[in-house]
Design a protein around this motif. Structure first.
Motif, PDB file in Angstrom:
ATOM      1  N   ARG A 157       0.836  -1.201   0.000  1.00  0.00           N
ATOM      2  CA  ARG A 157       0.000   0.000   0.000  1.00  0.00           C
ATOM      3  C   ARG A 157       0.872   1.253   0.000  1.00  0.00           C
ATOM      4  NH1 ARG A 157      -2.230   3.600   3.806  1.00  0.00           N
ATOM      5  NH2 ARG A 157      -3.923   4.754   2.842  1.00  0.00           N
ATOM      6  N   ARG A 158       1.997   1.198   0.694  1.00  0.00           N
ATOM      7  CA  ARG A 158       2.884   2.358   0.725  1.00  0.00           C
ATOM      8  C   ARG A 158       3.427   2.648  -0.675  1.00  0.00           C
ATOM      9  NH1 ARG A 158       8.376   3.066   4.271  1.00  0.00           N
ATOM     10  NH2 ARG A 158       8.185   5.273   4.738  1.00  0.00           N
ATOM     11  N   VAL A 159       3.707   1.591  -1.431  1.00  0.00           N
ATOM     12  CA  VAL A 159       4.132   1.773  -2.820  1.00  0.00           C
ATOM     13  C   VAL A 159       3.012   2.419  -3.630  1.00  0.00           C
ATOM     14  CG1 VAL A 159       4.785   0.566  -4.933  1.00  0.00           C
ATOM     15  CG2 VAL A 159       5.814  -0.105  -2.762  1.00  0.00           C
ATOM     16  N   LEU A 160       1.773   1.971  -3.416  1.00  0.00           N
ATOM     17  CA  LEU A 160       0.635   2.576  -4.112  1.00  0.00           C
ATOM     18  C   LEU A 160       0.527   4.071  -3.796  1.00  0.00           C
ATOM     19  CD1 LEU A 160      -2.104  -0.170  -3.623  1.00  0.00           C
ATOM     20  CD2 LEU A 160      -1.076   0.526  -5.793  1.00  0.00           C
ATOM     21  N   LEU A 161       0.708   4.408  -2.513  1.00  0.00           N
ATOM     22  CA  LEU A 161       0.659   5.821  -2.127  1.00  0.00           C
ATOM     23  C   LEU A 161       1.771   6.617  -2.794  1.00  0.00           C
ATOM     24  CD1 LEU A 161      -0.132   5.623   1.700  1.00  0.00           C
ATOM     25  CD2 LEU A 161      -1.541   6.690  -0.045  1.00  0.00           C
ATOM     26  N   MET A 162       2.981   6.038  -2.845  1.00  0.00           N
ATOM     27  CA  MET A 162       4.111   6.740  -3.448  1.00  0.00           C
ATOM     28  C   MET A 162       3.915   6.914  -4.944  1.00  0.00           C
ATOM     29  SD  MET A 162       7.400   5.164  -1.436  1.00  0.00           S
ATOM     30  CE  MET A 162       7.695   5.533   0.293  1.00  0.00           C
ATOM     31  N   GLY A 210      -4.967  -5.333  10.914  1.00  0.00           N
ATOM     32  CA  GLY A 210      -4.906  -3.954  10.469  1.00  0.00           C
ATOM     33  C   GLY A 210      -4.505  -3.773   9.028  1.00  0.00           C
ATOM     34  N   HIS A 211      -3.338  -4.302   8.639  1.00  0.00           N
ATOM     35  CA  HIS A 211      -2.853  -4.110   7.269  1.00  0.00           C
ATOM     36  C   HIS A 211      -3.777  -4.768   6.251  1.00  0.00           C
ATOM     37  CE1 HIS A 211       0.551  -2.232   8.903  1.00  0.00           C
ATOM     38  NE2 HIS A 211       1.304  -3.271   9.123  1.00  0.00           N
ATOM     39  N   TRP A 212      -4.351  -5.923   6.586  1.00  0.00           N
ATOM     40  CA  TRP A 212      -5.248  -6.620   5.661  1.00  0.00           C
ATOM     41  C   TRP A 212      -6.517  -5.826   5.426  1.00  0.00           C
ATOM     42  CZ3 TRP A 212      -4.760 -11.785   8.814  1.00  0.00           C
ATOM     43  CH2 TRP A 212      -3.477 -12.301   8.642  1.00  0.00           C
ATOM     44  N   LEU A 213      -7.086  -5.271   6.487  1.00  0.00           N
ATOM     45  CA  LEU A 213      -8.301  -4.483   6.340  1.00  0.00           C
ATOM     46  C   LEU A 213      -8.044  -3.223   5.521  1.00  0.00           C
ATOM     47  CD1 LEU A 213      -9.771  -4.825   9.941  1.00  0.00           C
ATOM     48  CD2 LEU A 213     -10.891  -5.585   7.840  1.00  0.00           C
ATOM     49  N   VAL A 214      -6.917  -2.580   5.769  1.00  0.00           N
ATOM     50  CA  VAL A 214      -6.597  -1.369   5.015  1.00  0.00           C
ATOM     51  C   VAL A 214      -6.414  -1.697   3.537  1.00  0.00           C
ATOM     52  CG1 VAL A 214      -4.847   0.418   4.658  1.00  0.00           C
ATOM     53  CG2 VAL A 214      -5.601  -0.132   6.975  1.00  0.00           C
ATOM     54  N   PRO A 233     -10.267   2.450   7.046  1.00  0.00           N
ATOM     55  CA  PRO A 233      -9.321   2.791   8.118  1.00  0.00           C
ATOM     56  C   PRO A 233      -9.477   1.840   9.302  1.00  0.00           C
ATOM     57  CG  PRO A 233     -10.620   4.698   7.421  1.00  0.00           C
ATOM     58  CD  PRO A 233     -11.283   3.502   6.835  1.00  0.00           C
ATOM     59  N   VAL A 234      -8.381   1.633  10.022  1.00  0.00           N
ATOM     60  CA  VAL A 234      -8.402   0.767  11.202  1.00  0.00           C
ATOM     61  C   VAL A 234      -7.885   1.539  12.411  1.00  0.00           C
ATOM     62  CG1 VAL A 234      -8.172  -1.386   9.919  1.00  0.00           C
ATOM     63  CG2 VAL A 234      -6.110  -0.158  10.637  1.00  0.00           C
ATOM     64  N   HIS A 235      -8.350   1.136  13.570  1.00  0.00           N
ATOM     65  CA  HIS A 235      -7.953   1.786  14.821  1.00  0.00           C
ATOM     66  C   HIS A 235      -6.598   1.272  15.288  1.00  0.00           C
ATOM     67  CE1 HIS A 235      -8.733   4.237  18.281  1.00  0.00           C
ATOM     68  NE2 HIS A 235      -8.701   3.228  19.122  1.00  0.00           N
ATOM     69  N   PHE A 236      -6.415  -0.046  15.220  1.00  0.00           N
ATOM     70  CA  PHE A 236      -5.147  -0.677  15.578  1.00  0.00           C
ATOM     71  C   PHE A 236      -4.574  -1.393  14.365  1.00  0.00           C
ATOM     72  CE2 PHE A 236      -7.470  -1.160  19.782  1.00  0.00           C
ATOM     73  CZ  PHE A 236      -6.853  -0.065  20.363  1.00  0.00           C
ATOM     74  N   SER A 237      -3.254  -1.436  14.280  1.00  0.00           N
ATOM     75  CA  SER A 237      -2.577  -2.172  13.220  1.00  0.00           C
ATOM     76  C   SER A 237      -1.237  -2.647  13.763  1.00  0.00           C
ATOM     77  CB  SER A 237      -2.370  -1.287  11.980  1.00  0.00           C
ATOM     78  OG  SER A 237      -1.325  -0.350  12.193  1.00  0.00           O
ATOM     79  N   PRO A 238      -0.524  -3.532  13.026  1.00  0.00           N
ATOM     80  CA  PRO A 238       0.781  -3.981  13.522  1.00  0.00           C
ATOM     81  C   PRO A 238       1.780  -2.855  13.755  1.00  0.00           C
ATOM     82  CG  PRO A 238       0.004  -5.465  11.824  1.00  0.00           C
ATOM     83  CD  PRO A 238      -0.961  -4.310  11.860  1.00  0.00           C
ATOM     84  N   PHE A 239       1.591  -1.688  13.114  1.00  0.00           N
ATOM     85  CA  PHE A 239       2.473  -0.549  13.336  1.00  0.00           C
ATOM     86  C   PHE A 239       1.815   0.524  14.208  1.00  0.00           C
ATOM     87  CE2 PHE A 239       4.948  -1.354   9.153  1.00  0.00           C
ATOM     88  CZ  PHE A 239       5.576  -2.423   9.765  1.00  0.00           C
ATOM     89  N   ALA A 240       0.584   0.270  14.634  1.00  0.00           N
ATOM     90  CA  ALA A 240      -0.107   1.184  15.552  1.00  0.00           C
ATOM     91  C   ALA A 240      -0.822   0.331  16.591  1.00  0.00           C
ATOM     92  CB  ALA A 240      -1.087   2.064  14.797  1.00  0.00           C
TER      93      ALA A 240
END
Length: 796
Positions: A51-56, A543-547, A553-560
């Motif tokens: 997803r970060r690549v998609l954003l970039m 988190g990452h899968w749902l995003v 959007p998710v409330h908790f994720s592996p990085f949050a």
């Protein structure tokens, strides 16, 4: 794998064969990654990177710093350096990809680890060749081609920065070794432009760029600096003793670290944590910049002390005295004046923290031969074979063999020694560094087997090409040592290279896809300047899968993760507090798995006694022993347990009489059932709930009598359940409930009512009524009035 005859062509052919094997092994997941209905990736963090690549790609070349989707509603300040994802995004842009061309971008992301893995093999080969010889380089590279731990991090469909970490280490090492060897014959009495540029300036710039790039890819690159600094101490003393100290190389080496620091500065100095003056090893902060500055000063210190000792008749013992004194004083001063920084260095290098509940339960932070304090050699055996059990012996034999052929500790031998010791210790302490251990393990296994094959002196027993026979014996020894890893490859071949879906399982993907299609779409998925309207509460692992799959959007994720906030929320017994939290944070949906899975960790995070589960050993009729886990009454008091286990109903029993009904959450979908081997039956692994205002229902009845409202429902998988609320009628003869379900079908819910609501007084059915979807969504007030034996309703 046998040393080719002299000639570049033969070397290239043998190396090409090795690389081809490396590509084939790393493509064995092709059928699982490239499915008929899409592309799947391994694990959880890979989806963050894709997803970060998609954003970039959508905002190229700008980097986003705040992502509203990963920690809704606050937003997640990007905790990871951007180089890995930016490189893939740049490749995608060069190939003409745009943000809406998801399949093309996903394909590039899936192939990226294989590319980095093969490139690692190439640089690893030339590094070993420069440190030793061609024969050892071929054997070492051949082992690394098949070593599971390196294969796993460079596997097709696993786009994560782990694939680049070994590449960056071998690249930095090769530049350093090559630079040192070039300076041995360099005449600095007269400075000529081209030799000076080629031997001094170009290597210094390449090294600084490689080190800077490593930190812009992975914050943990501080472990590289730790390794090189320890090696530099020993090498500087060795240079003095061998009368080979080159002051110019050490000074330029120091300034290469300074230039690397300048490369890091634009990113690391502008993160939210640096602006808050935080020093965290796990986040991009001033911590990494300070590490690089200390490395620069440290190498300058080594240069001055070594130069002074050299002028004192190569007094290498004087250098040892200064280094020892500096080491003890420096560590003591750092421990006293900056205890937090000192602690972060230790924790950052070894990923060990007895107080960190999360790290103590993650697999990557476990020691190599232990898991959660239990001795287990399975992981080590599967990834390294039998050779890992005799790693100290392999290291000793390899170093002994090298020393016997040289009779002195030179640069290459010193590097090999510290390389083996440092990453063996790191790998034994934490599985996180197993892919670095793979690099050194492959070398020491190859070098030891070749050394032993020579010592057998088979040429006196067998006629023929002695080197060919020695190579054959070495191959046999290597294969024996690697039998466990090879068994896994044989199993994959027998299964026609078919492996399970690498990341989320089928029922998880189906749930995410349903959420995307049936819940209100959100803005800001590819435009970080727009904030979404609502989020999803779920365990952090989703988190990452749902995003990525749901685009929600998710409330908790592996990085949050927000450990304490998550623990408090999932262990809440107060329904009103849970509902208020979701409402105030705009968490419209709640996705739950069996809550019992994380309860012990949540209780430990909050330093609470574990009163929710009871464990005992059960012996089956056949003699097999299993761990049985039983839930206590405290478990069913939790709001999340009542939602998942009881579909939002109150548990039965006098001990639960104080619990309030759950009136704002309704089940809208069951996950597809899966077979549970423990209970030997089909179970529902996931449940999705929606927060709604609910319809307020007011009625009248006999004072002090018991009134209950009940609705029969059917889920998307055919499971039937009842939603029931009950209470006492007041002394004035009034009662009021809030109900979350409508009796109409809804496009946003896969759960349907099987009739109207039923009203019972003291267990006797007295009436029934219907509730519209708009009543539930708009908080309508409904009055139930007696009329001809039934109850009617009217809106307020």
């Amino acid at each position: 794998m046998i040393k080719p005859k002299s000639g570049t062509f033969q070397v290239c052919i043998f190396l090409l064969l090795l690389l081809s094997c490396g590509v084939i092994v790393r493509l064995h997941s092709f059928r699982s990654v490239f499915g008929s209905d899409g592309i799947y990736f391994y694990g959880q963090d890979t989806y963050y990177h894709v997803r970060r690549v998609l954003l970039m790609v959508s905002q190229y070349p700008h980097l986003h710093r705040l992502d509203h989707y990963s920690a809704f509603p606050w937003g997640l300040h990007d905790p990871w350096p951007p180089a890995y994802d930016f490189f893939i995004a740049s490749v995608a842009k060069l190939m003409g990809a745009e943000a809406d061309n998801v399949t093309m971008i996903e394909t590039i992301c899936a192939l990226a680890p294989v590319f980095f893995g093969v490139l690692t093999l190439v640089i690893y080969f030339v590094l070993i060749k420069r440190l030793t010889d061609m024969r050892v380089a071929f054997f070492s590279t051949a082992i690394l081609v098949f070593l599971p731990k390196h294969v796993n991090v460079t596997l097709l469909g696993r786009p994560d920065h782990h694939a680049v970490e070994p590449l960056l280490f071998v690249l930095i090492s090769y530049i350093m070794v090559w630079w040192y060897s070039k300076l041995q014959g360099y005449d600095d009495s007269t400075i000529r432009f081209w030799p000076y540029l080629k031997v001094i300036i170009l290597p210094m710039l390449l090294l600084s760029l490689a080190v800077g790039l490593s930190f812009l890819t992975w914050m943990g690159s501080a472990i590289f600096i730790g390794f090189f600094c320890l090696f530099f101490v020993f090498q500087s003393v060795s240079d003095i003793r061998n009368n080979s100290f080159i002051l110019d190389w050490w000074v330029y080496l120091a300034f290469s670290f300074f230039l690397a620091c300048l490369c890091m500065l634009p990113f690391y100095a502008t993160t939210i944590w640096s602006k808050q003056n935080k020093l965290y090893p796990y986040y991009p902060t001033y911590f990494q910049i300070i590490v690089m500055l200390l490395a620069f000063l440290f190498v300058l210190y080594l240069s001055l002390i070594s130069y002074y000792a050299m002028r004192r008749n190569n007094n290498w013992s004087l250098a040892i005295f200064f280094h020892s004194l500096f080491g003890f004083l420096g560590a003591g001063i750092l421990r006293i004046l900056a205890p937090k920084f000192y602690e972060n260095i230790v924790l950052g290098f070894f990923l060990l923290s007895q107080e960190d509940v999360w790290l103590s339960h993650t697999s990557e932070s476990q020691p190599l031969f232990f898991f959660r304090g239990i001795l287990s050699a399975r992981y080590a055996l599967d990834n390294f074979g039998y050779g890992i059990f005799i790693l100290p012996v392999l290291l000793f034999i390899s170093i002994l063999g090298r020393w016997r052929s040289r009779r002195r500790m030179d640069f290459n031998l010193n590097f090999i020694l510290f390389w083996g010791l440092y990453f063996s210790i790191m790998g034994l302490f934490s599985r996180r560094y197993s892919h670095f251990l793979s690099l050194s393990f492959a070398f020491f296994l190859a070098d030891t087997c070749l050394f032993l094959s020579k010592r057998l002196k088979l040429k006196t027993l067998v006629k023929g090409n002695a080197r060919f026979i020695e190579a054959g014996v070495a191959i046999i020894l290597i294969i024996i040592m690697l039998i466990p890893p090879f068994q896994s490859y044989v199993h994959m071949i027998a299964q026609d290279f078919k492996i399970s879906i690498p990341g989320p399982r089928g029922f998880e993907i189906q749930m995410c896809s349903w959420i995307k299609k049936n819940t209100p779409p959100q803005k800001g998925y590819l435009d970080t300047s727009e904030a979404p309207d609502y989020g999803i509460l779920a365990p952090n692992m989703y988190g990452h899968w749902l995003v990525y799959y749901s685009r929600r959007p998710v409330h908790f994720s592996p990085f949050a993760v927000h450990f304490k906030s998550a623990a408090r929320l999932f262990l809440l017994e107060d329904v009103e507090r849970f509902s208020t939290y979701c409402e105030s944070h705009r968490l419209k949906y709640v996705l739950l798995e069996p809550v019992a899975f994380m309860i012990p960790q949540y209780a430990q995070i909050l330093n609470k006694p574990q009163i929710y589960q009871q464990e005992k050993i059960v012996t089956l009729p056949g003699g097999e022993m299993l761990m049985s886990v039983n839930m206590t009454t405290n478990y069913y008091r939790l709001v999340t347990s009542r939602l998942f286990e009881l579909d939002g109903n109150c548990p039965q029993g006098n001990e639960y009489s104080d619990l309030k009904p759950i009136q704002h959450f309704r089940l809208i979908r069951d996950g597809e059932p899966i077979y549970d081997h423990g209970s030997r039956q089909l179970i529902v692994p996931l449940k999705l709930f929606e927060w709604v205002p609910g319809a307020r229902v007011t009625g009248q009845g006999e004072p002090e009598s018991t009134v209950a409202i009940e609705l029969s429902l059917r889920t998307n998988v055919g499971r039937q359940f009842r939603y029931r609320v009950e209470g006492k009628i007041s002394k004035q003869g009034n009662y009021q409930f809030r109900i979350p379900y409508s009796t109409q079908e809804s496009s946003t819910s896969a759960v349907t009512a099987q009739g109207p609501y039923k009203v019972s007084l003291n267990g006797n059915l007295v009436a029934y009524f219907e509730v519209l979807e708009e009543d539930v969504q708009n908080n309508n007030h409904l009055y139930l009035l007696p009329a001809e034996g039934q109850l009617e309703k009217k809106a307020e």
